[in-house]
Design a protein around this motif. Structure first.
Motif, PDB file in Angstrom:
ATOM      1  N   ALA A   1      50.217  53.350   9.055  1.00 56.53           N
ATOM      2  CA  ALA A   1      51.279  53.060  10.015  1.00 56.53           C
ATOM      3  C   ALA A   1      51.542  51.562  10.003  1.00 56.53           C
ATOM      4  O   ALA A   1      50.630  50.759   9.765  1.00 56.53           O
ATOM      5  N   CYS A   2      52.800  51.190  10.225  1.00 58.49           N
ATOM      6  CA  CYS A   2      53.206  49.785  10.241  1.00 58.49           C
ATOM      7  C   CYS A   2      54.346  49.607  11.229  1.00 58.49           C
ATOM      8  O   CYS A   2      55.016  50.568  11.621  1.00 58.49           O
ATOM      9  N   ALA A   3      54.597  48.358  11.596  1.00 56.21           N
ATOM     10  CA  ALA A   3      55.812  48.041  12.340  1.00 56.21           C
ATOM     11  C   ALA A   3      57.015  48.319  11.436  1.00 56.21           C
ATOM     12  O   ALA A   3      56.995  47.993  10.257  1.00 56.21           O
ATOM     13  N   ARG A   4      58.061  48.925  11.981  1.00 57.49           N
ATOM     14  CA  ARG A   4      59.168  49.389  11.140  1.00 57.49           C
ATOM     15  C   ARG A   4      60.283  48.372  10.958  1.00 57.49           C
ATOM     16  O   ARG A   4      61.175  48.563  10.138  1.00 57.49           O
ATOM     17  N   ALA A   5      60.246  47.266  11.697  1.00 57.23           N
ATOM     18  CA  ALA A   5      61.320  46.276  11.603  1.00 57.23           C
ATOM     19  C   ALA A   5      61.412  45.699  10.195  1.00 57.23           C
ATOM     20  O   ALA A   5      60.403  45.333   9.587  1.00 57.23           O
ATOM     21  N   GLY A   6      62.637  45.614   9.690  1.00 59.31           N
ATOM     22  CA  GLY A   6      62.874  44.953   8.420  1.00 59.31           C
ATOM     23  C   GLY A   6      62.642  45.784   7.179  1.00 59.31           C
ATOM     24  O   GLY A   6      62.723  45.264   6.062  1.00 59.31           O
ATOM     25  N   VAL A   7      62.348  47.082   7.336  1.00 56.04           N
ATOM     26  CA  VAL A   7      62.149  47.948   6.172  1.00 56.04           C
ATOM     27  C   VAL A   7      63.521  48.442   5.695  1.00 56.04           C
ATOM     28  O   VAL A   7      64.233  49.111   6.450  1.00 56.04           O
ATOM     29  N   PRO A   8      63.918  48.147   4.451  1.00 59.38           N
ATOM     30  CA  PRO A   8      65.283  48.460   4.002  1.00 59.38           C
ATOM     31  C   PRO A   8      65.680  49.920   4.142  1.00 59.38           C
ATOM     32  O   PRO A   8      66.823  50.213   4.521  1.00 59.38           O
ATOM     33  N   LEU A   9      64.787  50.858   3.848  1.00 61.67           N
ATOM     34  CA  LEU A   9      65.149  52.273   3.903  1.00 61.67           C
ATOM     35  C   LEU A   9      65.670  52.664   5.275  1.00 61.67           C
ATOM     36  O   LEU A   9      66.645  53.417   5.399  1.00 61.67           O
ATOM     37  N   PHE A  10      65.036  52.170   6.334  1.00 55.98           N
ATOM     38  CA  PHE A  10      65.444  52.547   7.680  1.00 55.98           C
ATOM     39  C   PHE A  10      66.804  51.941   8.040  1.00 55.98           C
ATOM     40  O   PHE A  10      67.577  52.534   8.785  1.00 55.98           O
TER      41      PHE A  10
END
Length: 331
Positions: free
Chosen positions: A177-186
């Motif tokens: 699990a990770c923080a989701r901010a800044g992930v291109p796919l999302f």
């Protein structure tokens, strides 16, 4: 099952690291754990410092951004040997008796424990390991992955790397699990993440940089049943009697789960095994396919190009023909 009692950090110790932002629940315990481990575990602290200083090079693949990340500490995972002989000979680094002395965790339900990843790729990077040493297989534990994602909330995402798709511990069931901010796919699927369907709703993009399917639903049991059917059909389309090659990313927002299924063609690209200037030490797993591609070797990071990344992604993900056949079978 090994005794995890000595590896838990209990609430009375965690509360010293708590920054009250809500109820004292699993999410708050994880946040306190991250702060406690950063304060007391030098290896993790150094790795987080290195991640903050990581270099990025954005590249465009089919009009979509891929962030190549120079992260030397990740060579441990990128170059991990995961053949059966090597796995059999080494001690499992996710079993409690083999953890570093400083590494502590918090329980998630009765079967899992959340730990800090000592080689992070993204902020707040966790490993959620089964307390029992058992193989990395998703069919019986997909529901647990959904429950974990819900417990962490909208600011996080969870992931599963298949045993032949980037999991460096294919012998021990675990999620991340990770923080989701800044992930291109999302960002690329932002419209999909705003939906709140009651039944399972499927989404995909034509001519995207990889073949990926998003399945969204507010109903846990329906999503679990659909996933098992999708897994069975993927095994049929790819003609395997084992778990089909697959990475998963999962989010939870608006009371809705969205599962990104990333079917694979193979584990590692040809450039991984090449020599000289043709070699690029890149071994994609779920985070890499989400658009943050780890390149741990400095010379390889300097020369990797958008053309290289496009070729790598095309090699390791499922081809158009089989992806379309799979979609037809599960719609």
């Amino acid at each position: 099952m090994a005794n995890w009692d000595s590896r838990y950090i209990h609430d009375h110790a965690l509360r010293a690291y708590w920054q009250p932002t809500g109820d004292w629940d699993f999410r708050q315990r994880v946040s306190a754990l991250l702060r406690q481990q950063h304060a007391t575990w030098p290896t993790l602290r150094d790795a987080v410092t290195g991640l903050v200083a990581a270099e990025y090079k954005p590249l465009s693949v089919k009009g979509c951004t891929v962030l190549t990340q120079f992260n030397p500490a990740r060579i441990v995972s990128t170059a991990a040997k995961v053949d059966a002989a090597t796995i059999k000979q080494r001690a499992c680094f996710l079993c409690c008796e083999n953890l570093p002395p400083e590494e502590l965790g918090v329980a998630f339900n009765d079967e899992f424990v959340a730990l800090c990843n000592p080689f992070p790729v993204l902020a707040d990077h966790l490993v959620i390991a089964a307390k029992e040493h058992r193989p990395q297989l998703i069919a019986d534990d997909f529901g647990a992955l959904l429950d974990l994602t819900r417990a962490l909330g909208r600011d996080w995402f969870t992931l599963y790397n298949g045993p032949r798709c980037g999991a460096s511990a294919p012998d021990h069931l675990h999620f991340q699990a990770c923080a989701r901010a800044g992930v291109p796919l999302f960002d690329d699927f932002a419209a999909t993440l705003e939906q709140s369907p009651d039944t399972v709703r499927l989404s995909w993009q034509t001519d995207y940089r990889i073949n990926v399917l998003a399945a969204s639903s507010r109903k846990r049991d329906e999503l679990c049943a659909w996933f098992l059917r999708a897994l069975t059909e993927l095994a049929r389309v790819t003609e395997t009697s084992e778990e089909p090659l697959l990475n998963l990313l999962v989010t939870f927002q608006h009371e809705t789960w969205t599962v990104f299924l990333l079917p694979r063609g193979k584990h590692r690209p040809a450039c991984y095994f090449a020599e000289g200037d043709a070699q690029l030490t890149v071994s994609p797993a779920a985070i890499d396919l989400s658009g943050v591609l780890v390149v741990p070797q400095p010379a390889h990071f300097a020369r990797i190009s958008a053309t290289d990344v496009a070729q790598i992604l095309a090699e390791v993900t499922l081809d158009d023909e089989r992806f379309k056949a799979w979609l037809q079978a599960i719609q």
